[in-house]
Enzyme design. Structure first.
Site, short mmCIF file in Angstrom:
data_model
loop_
_atom_site.label_atom_id
_atom_site.label_comp_id
_atom_site.label_asym_id
_atom_site.label_seq_id
_atom_site.Cartn_x
_atom_site.Cartn_y
_atom_site.Cartn_z
N LYS A 1 0.82 -1.22 0.00
CA LYS A 1 0.00 0.00 0.00
C LYS A 1 0.86 1.27 0.00
CE LYS A 1 -2.32 -0.82 3.80
NZ LYS A 1 -1.73 -2.12 4.18
N ARG B 1 -9.51 1.60 8.81
CA ARG B 1 -9.19 0.22 9.12
C ARG B 1 -10.24 -0.45 10.01
NH1 ARG B 1 -2.94 1.15 8.91
NH2 ARG B 1 -2.11 -0.94 8.72
N ARG C 1 11.78 -6.77 5.07
CA ARG C 1 11.77 -5.32 5.22
C ARG C 1 12.34 -4.90 6.57
NH1 ARG C 1 6.11 -2.12 4.81
NH2 ARG C 1 5.84 -2.78 6.96
N ARG D 1 11.96 -1.42 10.94
CA ARG D 1 10.71 -1.17 11.65
C ARG D 1 10.54 -2.18 12.77
NH1 ARG D 1 5.46 0.14 8.02
NH2 ARG D 1 4.50 -0.90 9.80
N ARG E 1 -0.41 -8.54 13.39
CA ARG E 1 -0.98 -7.52 12.50
C ARG E 1 -1.88 -8.16 11.44
NH1 ARG E 1 4.39 -5.05 10.59
NH2 ARG E 1 3.14 -3.77 9.20
#
Ligand code: AMP
Length: 191
Positions: free
Chosen positions: A14, A89, A128, A134, A145
């Site tokens: 996204k 969301r 990632r 992160r 998540r």
């Protein structure tokens, strides 16, 4: 055709696609995750509130998130359009967004869902973590998540489908191929 929402599970792309679409369409990409992370980095009160939810892979409470988006959408650069990345969301956020837009006489033009295989997404996100660092990209938090997405956000797909706004696009493959699919989905009128 420039008030857009991007939906899709964590890691579907996204953020990347929102930035590319923003350049193509000339409207700002607004990422609630980026705004939260910027607040965490600056050590603001909002950042302190958000951080513990983000680190756990849980959603920041609706009241906090909705107020933040309301402020952001009131900025002049969002008057003609926007690409929302990561908002709404929850069903409460859908309702709030409807209200915000109604207040300015605007409405959503399209909701673009980026789909992808969950196991591939876990691989992408843990990769990632090594690149972007992160703290919520560890495998455990990624799985939380995904679960939170399934429970709280996946139902929004049918909400927007019922409104005739939804277009779903396969998120696997090279970045430019996915961008091309999204632009095609924007150009198409029939669902
Ligand atoms: P993202 O960068 O979109 O993956 O978001 C990172 C984290 O920010 C999420 O796991 C949530 O903790 C928080 N977050 C981002 N957007 C929202 C939202 N619309 N509602 C609640 N929490 C959010």
């Amino acid at each position: 055709m420039s008030r857009l929402v991007l939906l899709g599970p964590p890691g579907a792309g996204k953020g990347t696609q929102a930035k590319l679409l923003s350049e193509r369409l000339g409207v700002p990409a607004i990422s609630t995750g980026d705004i939260f992370r910027a607040n965490v980095a600056r050590g603001t009160e909002l950042g302190r509130t958000a951080q513990r939810y983000m680190d756990a892979g849980e959603y920041v409470p609706d009241a906090v998130t909705n107020a933040m988006v309301r402020d952001r959408l009131a900025q002049p650069d969002a008057a003609e359009g926007f690409i929302l990345d990561g908002y709404p969301r929850t069903t409460d956020q859908v309702r709030e967004l409807d209200e915000m837009l109604a207040g300015s006489g605007a409405k959503l033009d399209r909701v673009l869902e980026i789909t992808a295989d969950p196991e591939e997404l876990v691989r992408r996100l843990t990769r990632r973590a090594g690149i972007e660092g992160r703290s919520d990209d560890t495998e455990d938090v990624v799985r939380t998540r995904q679960q939170v997405y399934l429970e709280q956000t996946a139902p929004l797909v049918s909400t927007y489908a019922e409104r005739g706004l939804l277009r779903s696009v396969d998120g696997l493959g090279e970045v430019p191929a996915v961008t091309a699919r999204l632009l095609d989905a924007l150009a198409s009128d029939a669902g």
